[in-house]
Motif scaffolding. Structure first.
Motif: not given
Length: 237
Positions: A89-103, A111-121
Motif C-alpha cells: 500500500l505504501l510503495s509505488a506500484n503501477p502494476l497492482s493495488i497501492t495508495l502510492n500513484r508514482s509511476p 518480491i512480487t508485483r502483487h504484494p497486497v494480494l499475496w499479503g492477504f493470502a
C-alpha cells in the motif's frame, strides 16, 4: 451458515463491483470523490465486521489435529502477510493495488508485483493452519481464494491501462513471490519497505505481547500455542 454466506457475498461484491473502472468512475461522478471514498471505506469496514461476527457464530468443527507446527506456520505467514500488505500500500506500484500513484515501481515489486494480494493470502493461510476448524477454513480460506483470484484480474486491468509500458515494468518483477530472483533481479530496500517493516513489527508486537489480538478477537495466539505444546508433551494417562 446462511448469514455467513450472505455477509461474505456482500464483502466480495463491495470489493469487486466498484473495482470496475466504468462503475467506479460513474459513482464518483455522481457523489464526488471524497464522499465515495468515505462511504466505500465505511461500507467495507461494516461488511468485514459482519463477516467476522457471522463466522464466530458458527459452530466449532475441528478438521485436523493441531500441533506446534500449526502455530509456527501462523507466526511466520501472518506477520509476513501483514508486511506485504503495508509495504504494497505504501510503495509505488503501477502494476497492482497501492495508495502510492508514482509511476516508478518501488522495491517491494522485486518480491512480487502483487504484494497486497499475496499479503492477504499469506495472512489468511497462516490463520487456517493455526485454527484447523471449519469456520476458519471458510472465513480465512474465503479471503485467501478471493485475494489469489484477484491477481489475474489485476494483471489484465494493468495491461489495459498501461499498454506497452506494462511489459517493460513487469519484466523486472513476477507474479510469484520471489520469482523475480530467478530472473536475476536483486532484492533491495527503500523507504516504504523500511516503514512497512517498522509498522509490521509494532503491529505484531502489539497483537501478540500487548493483548491486541485477544482484545480484538478474543483469542491469545501465544497462550494457545503454549497450551498446545504442553498437551502434546504430556503423556496420556
Amino acid at each position: 451458515m446462511t448469514e455467513f454466506l450472505a455477509a461474505f457475498a456482500l464483502f466480495v461484491a463491495l470489493h469487486s463491483i466498484p473495482a470496475v473502472p466504468t462503475i467506479r468512475a460513474e459513482i464518483i461522478r455522481r457523489v464526488g470523490r471524497p464522499v465515495y471514498f468515505v462511504g466505500y471505506s465505511a461500507a467495507s469496514t461494516l461488511a468485514l465486521i459482519w463477516v467476522f461476527s457471522a463466522a464466530l457464530a458458527l459452530d466449532y468443527i475441528p478438521l485436523w489435529e493441531l500441533t506446534p507446527g500449526n502455530a509456527a506456520a501462523a507466526f511466520v505467514l501472518a506477520p509476513f502477510g501483514i508486511f506485504l500488505v503495508i509495504a504494497g500500500l505504501l510503495s509505488a506500484n503501477p502494476l497492482s493495488i497501492t495508495l502510492n500513484r508514482s509511476p516508478n515501481p518501488g522495491a517491494i515489486t522485486k518480491i512480487t508485483r502483487h504484494p497486497v494480494l499475496w499479503g492477504f493470502a499469506a495472512w489468511a493461510s497462516g490463520h487456517i493452519a493455526a485454527n484447523g476448524d471449519l469456520r476458519s477454513l471458510l472465513l480465512f480460506g474465503g479471503f485467501a481464494v478471493f485475494a489469489l483470484g484477484a491477481i489475474s484480474m489485476t494483471d489484465k486491468r494493468a495491461k489495459r491501462r498501461l499498454g506497452v509500458s506494462w511489459t517493460r515494468l513487469a519484466e523486472h518483477t513476477s507474479i510469484w513471490p520471489f520469482g523475480a530472483c530467478f530472473k536475476g533481479e536483486q532484492p533491495r530496500l527503500d523507504v516504504p519497505m523500511l516503514l512497512a517493516g517498522l509498522a509490521s513489527a509494532v503491529m505484531v508486537l502489539w497483537l501478540l505481547f500487548a493483548g491486541g489480538h485477544s482484545a480484538m478477537f478474543g483469542a491469545d495466539p501465544l497462550a494457545s500455542s503454549v497450551d498446545r505444546s504442553q498437551s502434546i508433551s504430556q503423556p496420556e494417562p
